[in-house]
Design an enzyme around this catalytic site. Sequence first.
Site, PDB file in Angstrom:
ATOM      1  CE  LYS A  92      49.691 124.822 129.904  1.00 39.36           C
ATOM      2  NZ  LYS A  92      50.587 123.638 129.816  1.00 39.36           N
TER       3      LYS A  92
HETATM    4  O1  G3P Z   1      53.026 121.491 130.593  1.00 42.92           O
HETATM    5  C1  G3P Z   1      53.948 122.406 131.024  1.00 42.92           C
HETATM    6  C2  G3P Z   1      55.152 121.875 131.750  1.00 42.92           C
HETATM    7  O2  G3P Z   1      54.788 120.883 132.642  1.00 42.92           O
HETATM    8  C3  G3P Z   1      56.359 121.578 130.910  1.00 42.92           C
HETATM    9  O3  G3P Z   1      57.314 120.784 131.529  1.00 42.92           O
HETATM   10  O4  G3P Z   1      59.337 119.370 131.456  1.00 42.92           O
HETATM   11  O5  G3P Z   1      58.801 120.828 129.483  1.00 42.92           O
HETATM   12  O6  G3P Z   1      59.599 121.835 131.619  1.00 42.92           O
HETATM   13  P1  G3P Z   1      58.854 120.711 131.001  1.00 42.92           P
END
Ligand code: G3P
Length: 218
Positions: A87
């Site tokens: 990533k």
């Molecule tokens: O893995 C990246 C993403 O899915 C993060 O999600 O809930 O922290 O915005 P969130």
Amino acid sequence: MKFFIDSADIQEIKKAVSMGFCDGVTTNPSLVARTGRPFKDVIRDLMEIVPGPVSLEAVSENADGMVEEARGFVGDYPDHRDKIFVKIPMTPEGMVAVRRCADEGINTNVTLVFTATQALLAAKAGASYVSPFIGRLDDISTGGMQIIEDIVRIYDNYDYDTEIIVASIRHPMHVLESALIGADIATIPFSVVLKLFNHPLTDKGIAKFLEDNSKIPE
Ligand code: G3P
């Protein structure tokens, strides 16, 4: 649509694998920190348990550092090279790293994408995956799913191979809309996967069948 589990929690990932709902896993530093475990230990378990792609985040701020981290991930697990996706954030340095990784045959997942034009940049740089964060856009009153529609259209227009991972999913409607739009992958927290099961008529139906089953004579 492939289901990735957005988690670094080995127990919930194992549960998702046992249900056949884990085509891959995405992690980030926040998810790994939540486990309280060293990153290397988490990676070792993920390599063993996950049947598909595993995204691991590089945390360097310059391209040289990101590429070194990417080489480190695949160097530690040469047999799993194809399943490791590094990533890399949507920055100018990040795109230099993506291009270099692509040239070295290292898979990438461009993260922290919030516009369709950022997704266009990621595809042009040679990203394997792009991760638009729709929940975080919804959080600031901006329609997250709209950019998924736009990215699908742009990638179709030019036949880009980059696959779209709908990320930052918060609830079942995000999963439904991702599938209707035709996104390649949704990366879903396990708690949201469990919500996809819920329907009161399913619960009511099971209760009724059990009740009637108990009335059937021996
Ligand atoms: O893995 C990246 C993403 O899915 C993060 O999600 O809930 O922290 O915005 P969130």
